[in-house]
Design a protein around this motif. Structure first.
Motif, PDB file in Angstrom:
ATOM      1  N   GLY A   1       0.808  -1.208   0.000  1.00 12.10           N
ATOM      2  CA  GLY A   1       0.000   0.000   0.000  1.00 12.10           C
ATOM      3  C   GLY A   1       0.843   1.260   0.000  1.00 12.10           C
ATOM      4  N   LEU A   2       0.179   2.392  -0.054  1.00 11.86           N
ATOM      5  CA  LEU A   2       0.875   3.667  -0.017  1.00 11.86           C
ATOM      6  C   LEU A   2       1.508   3.902   1.353  1.00 11.86           C
ATOM      7  CD1 LEU A   2      -1.726   5.852  -1.911  1.00 11.86           C
ATOM      8  CD2 LEU A   2       0.636   5.472  -2.628  1.00 11.86           C
ATOM      9  N   GLU A   3       2.722   4.444   1.333  1.00  8.93           N
ATOM     10  CA  GLU A   3       3.458   4.741   2.560  1.00  8.93           C
ATOM     11  C   GLU A   3       3.875   6.207   2.534  1.00  8.93           C
ATOM     12  OE1 GLU A   3       7.626   3.400   4.827  1.00  8.93           O
ATOM     13  OE2 GLU A   3       7.335   3.010   2.700  1.00  8.93           O
ATOM     14  N   TRP A   4       3.559   6.939   3.558  1.00  8.07           N
ATOM     15  CA  TRP A   4       4.030   8.310   3.679  1.00  8.07           C
ATOM     16  C   TRP A   4       5.540   8.307   3.892  1.00  8.07           C
ATOM     17  CZ3 TRP A   4       6.066  10.516   8.284  1.00  8.07           C
ATOM     18  CH2 TRP A   4       6.379  11.881   8.181  1.00  8.07           C
ATOM     19  N   VAL A   5       6.247   9.221   3.214  1.00  5.75           N
ATOM     20  CA  VAL A   5       7.697   9.299   3.305  1.00  5.75           C
ATOM     21  C   VAL A   5       8.153  10.562   4.041  1.00  5.75           C
ATOM     22  CG1 VAL A   5       9.830   9.526   1.946  1.00  5.75           C
ATOM     23  CG2 VAL A   5       8.038   7.932   1.212  1.00  5.75           C
ATOM     24  N   SER A   6       7.640  11.716   3.608  1.00  6.69           N
ATOM     25  CA  SER A   6       8.134  12.968   4.170  1.00  6.69           C
ATOM     26  C   SER A   6       7.181  14.099   3.821  1.00  6.69           C
ATOM     27  CB  SER A   6       9.526  13.277   3.595  1.00  6.69           C
ATOM     28  OG  SER A   6      10.063  14.457   4.148  1.00  6.69           O
ATOM     29  N   SER A   7       7.184  15.127   4.671  1.00  9.45           N
ATOM     30  CA  SER A   7       6.394  16.329   4.432  1.00  9.45           C
ATOM     31  C   SER A   7       7.197  17.562   4.805  1.00  9.45           C
ATOM     32  CB  SER A   7       5.101  16.326   5.255  1.00  9.45           C
ATOM     33  OG  SER A   7       4.227  15.303   4.849  1.00  9.45           O
ATOM     34  N   ILE A   8       6.840  18.685   4.191  1.00  6.35           N
ATOM     35  CA  ILE A   8       7.492  19.949   4.471  1.00  6.35           C
ATOM     36  C   ILE A   8       6.430  21.040   4.538  1.00  6.35           C
ATOM     37  CG2 ILE A   8       7.932  20.438   2.012  1.00  6.35           C
ATOM     38  CD1 ILE A   8      10.668  21.634   2.923  1.00  6.35           C
ATOM     39  N   SER A   9       6.632  21.984   5.450  1.00  4.26           N
ATOM     40  CA  SER A   9       5.679  23.075   5.611  1.00  4.26           C
ATOM     41  C   SER A   9       5.759  24.047   4.437  1.00  4.26           C
ATOM     42  CB  SER A   9       5.950  23.804   6.927  1.00  4.26           C
ATOM     43  OG  SER A   9       7.271  24.330   6.940  1.00  4.26           O
ATOM     44  N   SER A  10       4.808  24.942   4.374  1.00  5.90           N
ATOM     45  CA  SER A  10       4.720  25.851   3.226  1.00  5.90           C
ATOM     46  C   SER A  10       5.978  26.691   3.052  1.00  5.90           C
ATOM     47  CB  SER A  10       3.493  26.758   3.364  1.00  5.90           C
ATOM     48  OG  SER A  10       3.551  27.504   4.564  1.00  5.90           O
ATOM     49  N   GLY A  11       6.530  27.171   4.153  1.00  8.20           N
ATOM     50  CA  GLY A  11       7.722  28.007   4.072  1.00  8.20           C
ATOM     51  C   GLY A  11       9.022  27.226   4.112  1.00  8.20           C
ATOM     52  N   GLY A  12       8.918  25.940   4.353  1.00  9.43           N
ATOM     53  CA  GLY A  12      10.103  25.088   4.361  1.00  9.43           C
ATOM     54  C   GLY A  12      10.794  24.956   5.706  1.00  9.43           C
ATOM     55  N   SER A  13      10.228  25.573   6.745  1.00  2.17           N
ATOM     56  CA  SER A  13      10.926  25.573   8.032  1.00  2.17           C
ATOM     57  C   SER A  13      10.723  24.285   8.820  1.00  2.17           C
ATOM     58  CB  SER A  13      10.474  26.756   8.882  1.00  2.17           C
ATOM     59  OG  SER A  13       9.075  26.672   9.132  1.00  2.17           O
TER      60      SER A  13
END
Length: 120
Positions: free
Chosen positions: A44-56
């Motif tokens: 199945g799908l696995e979440w890897v990484s996320s980043i906020s809108s400003g990148g902080s």
């Protein structure tokens, strides 16, 4: 219309590196968190990484922490995933998606994916 196009996938040997890019259009990229997810063969799908809108702020799955780095260039409307020390178990189709840790369900806010294959 939201459009997300991944590129940079390919075949590399274990221990190698790849950099994925996700070019976006059709929405105001700089105000959205963005994410990478993957789907290995038969899984199945696995979440890897996320980043906020400003990148902080960035978050990573335990399976990739310390090896992968997510980043973004809001001037270019582009999301990146630098992948180092790649392992065979990283083999998957990698998707970029709008949102910070979005639901794992492909829809119009996901790209079509880029194949990453790790083998000798």
């Amino acid at each position: 219309e939201v459009r997300l196009v991944e590129s940079g996938g390919g075949l590399v040997q274990p221990g190698g590196s790849l950099r994925l890019s996700c070019a976006s259009s059709g929405f105001t990229f700089k105000i959205y968190g963005m994410s990478w997810a993957r789907q290995a063969p038969g899984k199945g799908l696995e979440w890897v990484s996320s980043i906020s809108s400003g990148g902080s702020t960035a978050a990573y799955a335990d399976s990739v922490k310390g090896r992968f780095t997510i980043s973004r260039d809001n001037a270019k409307n582009t999301l990146y995933l630098q992948m180092n020390s790649l392992k065979p178990e990283d083999t998957a189709v990698y998707y970029c998606a709008q949102g910070f840790r979005p639901p794992l369900r492909r829809d119009e806010y996901w790209g079509q994916g880029a194949q990453v294959t790790i083998r000798e």
